[in-house]
Design an enzyme around this catalytic site. Structure first.
Site, PDB file in Angstrom:
ATOM      1  N   TYR A 103       0.860  -1.200   0.000  1.00  0.00           N
ATOM      2  CA  TYR A 103       0.000   0.000   0.000  1.00  0.00           C
ATOM      3  C   TYR A 103       0.885   1.236   0.000  1.00  0.00           C
ATOM      4  O   TYR A 103       1.856   1.331   0.769  1.00  0.00           O
ATOM      5  CB  TYR A 103      -0.915   0.027   1.224  1.00  0.00           C
ATOM      6  N   GLU A 114      -3.556   7.440  -4.189  1.00  0.00           N
ATOM      7  CA  GLU A 114      -3.556   6.214  -3.398  1.00  0.00           C
ATOM      8  C   GLU A 114      -3.342   5.023  -4.332  1.00  0.00           C
ATOM      9  O   GLU A 114      -4.176   4.748  -5.190  1.00  0.00           O
ATOM     10  CB  GLU A 114      -4.869   6.064  -2.642  1.00  0.00           C
TER      11      GLU A 114
END
Length: 295
Positions: A17, A105
């Site tokens: 991530y 993101e």
């Protein structure tokens, strides 16, 4: 659906991530990252917060080589991949700044079996205030993908977000709108939307806001909560009455007015001939709105 994106399939070895966002805590861009990618990052933050790293960046200088290397190491890349990872991070930061992003993101930030780095999926948000200099970016917006209620609200400079409840809310001021939704929930009701008409809405804007609320078939009651300063209660009252008469109102409406010209506003409502339920304060209004659903 008007278009389909086709992308090359990749053989992912590790899912990580990685995000870059404008962080009010540090006052600038911050990398947020974790080795636990490919899943809900909020759940990771809840169950294993130690797995999430943060790297604030000085916006006047950009990320230093040491900061980029630290991120690569914390993401557990092999030393021979550090240079490639640092380059990807540097390019991500450059794009973030140049496009006036508020969020990029990447989830998953992927490593393949042959040692290549890919953006597996990404979400990007952009600063609306920069639309004048990011015309290419904002021209990509497809209104057909938007909630039609939000599109209609935007035409009249109304701030609207649809939700899943059955009590429509018409409020002036974002803070008061949030408080209104909270107190509806407190009394076991479910707000159908966030709708802020702003501090200086016209009678037409109020009328259009009312039409948007009543066009939502899940709305079974409407709560109007106005604390007037610059805005006047009689403007709100006239807008509500005008809209209610035009659309042949079929759901109960609870109105709480306070502030400038409150007595004039209440008089307009009482003399309208419409079955409008008035309330003395927000607490009273929420109780009455929720109570109409049980009748």
């Amino acid at each position: 659906m008007k278009s389909v994106m086709i992308a090359e399939a990749i053989d992912i070895k590790r899912e990580l991530y990685l995000s870059l966002l404008m962080d009010p805590m540090s006052g600038g861009p911050t990398f947020v990252y974790s080795v636990k990618g490919g899943m809900d990052i909020e759940e990771v933050a809840h169950t294993t917060p130690e797995a999430i790293f943060r790297e604030p960046i000085d916006i006047s200088k950009g990320p230093s080589p040491q900061q980029l290397l630290t991120i690569a190491k914390n993401l557990e890349f092999r030393p021979e991949l550090h240079s490639a990872v640092c380059n990807e991070l540097a390019q991500l930061y450059k794009m973030f700044i140049n496009l006036d992003c508020t969020l990029v993101e990447v989830n998953p930030f992927s490593e393949t079996a042959d040692g290549k780095i890919y953006c597996g999926d990404a979400k990007m948000n952009f600063d609306d205030n920069a639309a004048f200099r990011q015309k290419d970016v904002f021209s990509l917006h497809d209104p057909t993908e938007d909630d039609p209620r939000e599109v209609a609200a935007a035409k009249f400079n109304l701030n609207y977000i649809g939700m899943t409840g059955n009590i429509g809310c018409l409020v002036n001021g974002a803070g008061l709108a949030m408080a209104t939704m909270d107190i509806i929930k407190y009394y076991k009701g479910e707000p159908a939307n966030f709708l802020d008409v702003g501090g200086g809405a016209s009678e037409q804007q109020v009328s259009e806001a009312f039409k948007i609320l009543t066009s939502d078939k899940q709305v079974k009651a409407i709560l109007v909560n106005i604390f007037a300063g610059i805005m006047k209660c009689d403007t709100i009252a006239n807008g509500v009455v005008s809209a209610a008469k035009k659309i042949n109102l079929s759901v109960p409406v609870v109105v709480r007015l306070a502030g400038t010209n409150v007595n004039i506003g209440k008089k307009i409502l009482s003399e309208s001939g419409l079955p409008i339920i008035t309330a003395d304060d927000l607490d009273d209004a929420a109780k009455k709105a929720v109570a109409t659903l049980s009748k």
